[in-house]
Design a protein around this motif. Structure first.
Motif, PDB file in Angstrom:
ATOM      1  N   GLN A 112       0.794  -1.222   0.000  1.00  0.00           N
ATOM      2  CA  GLN A 112       0.000   0.000   0.000  1.00  0.00           C
ATOM      3  C   GLN A 112       0.830   1.277   0.000  1.00  0.00           C
ATOM      4  N   THR A 113       2.141   1.161  -0.007  1.00  0.00           N
ATOM      5  CA  THR A 113       2.973   2.362  -0.003  1.00  0.00           C
ATOM      6  C   THR A 113       3.246   2.836  -1.419  1.00  0.00           C
ATOM      7  N   GLN A 504       0.540  13.705   6.095  1.00  0.00           N
ATOM      8  CA  GLN A 504      -0.062  12.546   6.765  1.00  0.00           C
ATOM      9  C   GLN A 504      -1.212  12.036   5.921  1.00  0.00           C
ATOM     10  N   SER A 505      -1.199  10.726   5.626  1.00  0.00           N
ATOM     11  CA  SER A 505      -2.313  10.145   4.882  1.00  0.00           C
ATOM     12  C   SER A 505      -3.312   9.447   5.795  1.00  0.00           C
ATOM     13  N   SER A 506      -2.836   8.938   6.950  1.00  0.00           N
ATOM     14  CA  SER A 506      -3.705   8.274   7.918  1.00  0.00           C
ATOM     15  C   SER A 506      -3.090   8.403   9.303  1.00  0.00           C
ATOM     16  N   GLU A 530      -6.750   2.324  11.719  1.00  0.00           N
ATOM     17  CA  GLU A 530      -6.250   3.285  10.730  1.00  0.00           C
ATOM     18  C   GLU A 530      -7.385   4.190  10.266  1.00  0.00           C
ATOM     19  N   PRO A 532      -8.052   7.103   7.584  1.00  0.00           N
ATOM     20  CA  PRO A 532      -7.524   7.891   6.467  1.00  0.00           C
ATOM     21  C   PRO A 532      -7.916   9.361   6.620  1.00  0.00           C
ATOM     22  N   SER A 534      -5.839  13.513   6.946  1.00  0.00           N
ATOM     23  CA  SER A 534      -4.621  14.319   7.097  1.00  0.00           C
ATOM     24  C   SER A 534      -4.648  15.171   8.359  1.00  0.00           C
ATOM     25  N   TRP A 559       0.626   7.281   8.988  1.00  0.00           N
ATOM     26  CA  TRP A 559       1.108   6.870   7.680  1.00  0.00           C
ATOM     27  C   TRP A 559       1.462   8.138   6.923  1.00  0.00           C
ATOM     28  N   GLU A 561       2.982  10.583   3.567  1.00  0.00           N
ATOM     29  CA  GLU A 561       2.410  10.936   2.262  1.00  0.00           C
ATOM     30  C   GLU A 561       2.449   9.786   1.275  1.00  0.00           C
ATOM     31  N   HIS A 563       2.119   6.651   2.326  1.00  0.00           N
ATOM     32  CA  HIS A 563       1.465   5.604   3.103  1.00  0.00           C
ATOM     33  C   HIS A 563       2.473   4.652   3.739  1.00  0.00           C
ATOM     34  N   ARG A 564       3.644   5.180   4.073  1.00  0.00           N
ATOM     35  CA  ARG A 564       4.618   4.416   4.841  1.00  0.00           C
ATOM     36  C   ARG A 564       4.303   4.617   6.324  1.00  0.00           C
TER      37      ARG A 564
END
Length: 582
Positions: A112-113, A504-506, A530, A532, A534, A559, A561, A563-564
């Motif tokens: 997913q990254t 931040q994505s999540s 998690e 989702p 910002s 997570w 930008e 998704h790491r």
């Protein structure tokens, strides 16, 4: 230019001399890179990676049912590693580790990254080999997201199974007028590559077969070539080890209800499915074996066989019905143990090696073959001193194994393994621990984690896992900082993004009733999972709420930008305002 004074003769001579030195140095560098006498002395390298081939899916490993004569021949002629493991038992993260020489804890790549970080790919083994003068090629399943392929390979084609729910997933590539199995196609791409190489320039060819990976969307799951269809006809495959209900029932609920169990229902939950799937899996590996035989014949035909090193490895292990599971992902031996063979025709002596070898050792090994120094940032070791009988050991007493992808149906886990012991735990509830004495219990049946007699070992391995996790954690994975709590009628949480994240994505917030629960990642008061989003300020608490005057403990991870996933923040505590009861 106006008013420019003519150069004095002495100054002109000095400048001409310096320019001449620069040209001489540059010419020397070019000669070092392309001098046929030097480059031809370095061996050619073929690295073969199979998909989902577990360690004992190999005749040489003692499996009497599978037909792998060419792989067995490589093992007999070369060095066979009896204890080879992947540091992450899933194809995407394992392949990133094989390319970069880094643990998943460092590269943080999963399905997913975004792309593997560019700074890591600039040190990937194909690029370093290419930069040193090797002609590099790649065919098959790349398995990662990356946009540096042109810098990695001189010649390449990247492809994998398609999403069709039938045999078209493996049958869509053509050779001439014929649509062929991907295994046959990859084999032919290798033969064509070998026909094109200049014998005066060393080459590095990476072949990544999609087989024997099942097709999850298909009813039949496994699709093999007609050439291997006669194998195992009329043979009844033996039942899987640890197939009784009690072994399944002892697993954590997240495993019993997750993808390992779902895929078992696709492949093994009836005798008919089981027979079809195990035979199909073995037949697909036998198909790869046929292509290896053709490749070795081509090497001999072109006079390259005596200076070409062949390395064979699986990208992760595999469950074939054991514990009533399928797939990989978990920390059991089925999932992390793989075949590994290095056949160096120059070594002239066969060896079976007991020393633990890892997937992250592959890049260092390939660079060692090429006479290159491994980057200091790499975490693996060259295996060539074992192949060349220069060493009997790698001085590696404990290895880190992990599956960190936080994806609901596959519970993430992490552990350490020594020659005698294995300890692992589930990341989202660290109270779920397993400890095995591999010498007396190689099938991992008797979990000693709750046995008071082994308390000292348990505590030691917990500490070692924490130590290695911190050692290999990427600096970019630092958790959020500057945590705040607004304690009005309902607590509201906030934090600052860590230095390694531009966005931040999540996020995930854990609120616990005790520091022990929080340390075990058990948000018994509130676990957002998690989310989702910002937003990282004024996050109002949900869940069961808090009681005024009581102390609570919390932490957060995000997570980024791409998704790491980062580490958790440092834990914080606060006392809920009096009179608050949500």
């Amino acid at each position: 230019m106006k008013n420019q004074q003519p150069l004095k003769p002495c100054v002109l001579l000095v400048r001409l001399f310096c320019i001449s030195l620069c040209y001489l140095a540059w010419g020397s560098l070019l000669a070092q890179k392309s001098d046929p006498a030097k480059t031809a002395a370095r061996p050619n390298i073929i690295f073969i990676l199979t998909d989902d081939q577990r360690w004992d899916a190999l005749g040489y490993a003692g499996n009497p049912l599978i037909h792998t004569p060419e792989m067995d021949k490589l093992a007999r002629e070369g060095t066979y590693f009896k204890n080879a493991f992947v540091t992450t038992p899933i194809c995407a993260a394992s392949r990133a580790s094989i390319l970069t020489g880094l643990h998943e804890r460092t590269h943080r790549f999963d399905f997913q990254t975004g792309n593997v970080r560019r700074e890591y790919m600039m040190n990937a083994y194909p690029k370093l080999l290419k930069d040193s003068g090797y002609y590099t090629g790649f065919y098959g399943k790349y398995g990662i997201k990356d946009d540096t392929q042109d810098q990695q390979f001189d010649d390449y084609e990247i492809y994998d199974r398609k999403g069709d729910p039938d045999r078209r997933s493996y049958y869509y590539k053509t050779l001439g007028q014929d649509t062929v199995h991907l295994t046959r196609y990859t084999g032919q791409k290798a033969l064509d590559f070998l026909d094109r190489v200049d014998p005066k320039r060393p080459f590095s060819l990476s072949l990544s077969f999609s087989a024997p990976h099942a097709q999850d969307s298909a009813e039949e799951q496994y699709f093999w070539q007609q050439t291997t269809d006669p194998l195992l006809q009329g043979v009844a495959m033996p039942d899987p080890d640890l197939g009784d209900d009690r072994y399944f029932d002892s697993l954590p609920e997240a495993v019993r209800t997750g993808f390992n169990r779902l895929r078992w229902t696709w492949r093994y939950d009836t005798p008919e499915k089981y027979q079809h799937s195990v035979k199909g899996y073995y037949r697909m590996i036998s198909g790869i074996d046929l292509e290896i035989a053709k490749i070795r014949a081509k090497l001999k035909e072109r006079g390259l066989d005596q200076n070409t090193v062949i390395v064979l490895m699986g990208d992760n292990g595999y469950f074939m019905g054991e514990r009533q599971l399928a797939g990989k992902w978990l920390m059991y031996e089925n999932s992390i143990r793989v075949p590994l063979i290095i056949m160096d025709p120059r070594a002239k002596k066969h060896r079976d090696v007991e020393v633990v070898a890892l997937n992250i050792d592959i890049p260092a090994t390939l660079l060692d073959l090429a006479g290159l120094q491994r980057p200091k940032t790499w975490q693996g070791k060259s295996l060539m001193p074992l192949v060349n009988h220069a060493k009997k050991d790698l001085e590696r007493d404990t290895i880190l194994v992990e599956h960190l992808w936080d994806f609901g149906p596959i519970p993430p886990s992490e552990g350490v393994r020594t020659g005698k012991w294995k300890y692992f735990r589930y990341v989202n509830d660290k109270t779920l621990e397993e400890l095995y004495n591999l010498e007396s219990d190689p099938r991992e049946i008797h979990n000693l984690a709750n046995d008071v007699k082994y308390r000292s070992q348990l505590l030691a391995f917990r500490a070692k896992l924490d130590e290695l996790g911190q050692k290999y954690s990427d600096g970019n994975s630092q958790g959020p900082g500057q945590l705040t709590v607004s304690k009005g009628n309902k607590p509201k949480y906030g934090w600052e993004l860590p230095p390694g994240a531009t966005a931040q994505s999540s996020y995930q917030i854990l609120v616990a009733s005790s520091p022990e629960n929080l340390a075990d990642n058990r948000g018994d008061v509130w676990d957002t999972g998690e989310v989702p989003n910002s937003r990282h300020t004024q996050i109002e608490q949900g869940g069961s709420g808090v009681i005024g005057g009581k102390t609570y403990f919390w932490k957060v991870r995000i997570w980024d930008e791409a998704h790491r996933l980062t580490d958790y923040s440092e834990p914080q505590k606060y006392k809920a305002a009096l009179g608050v009861f949500n």
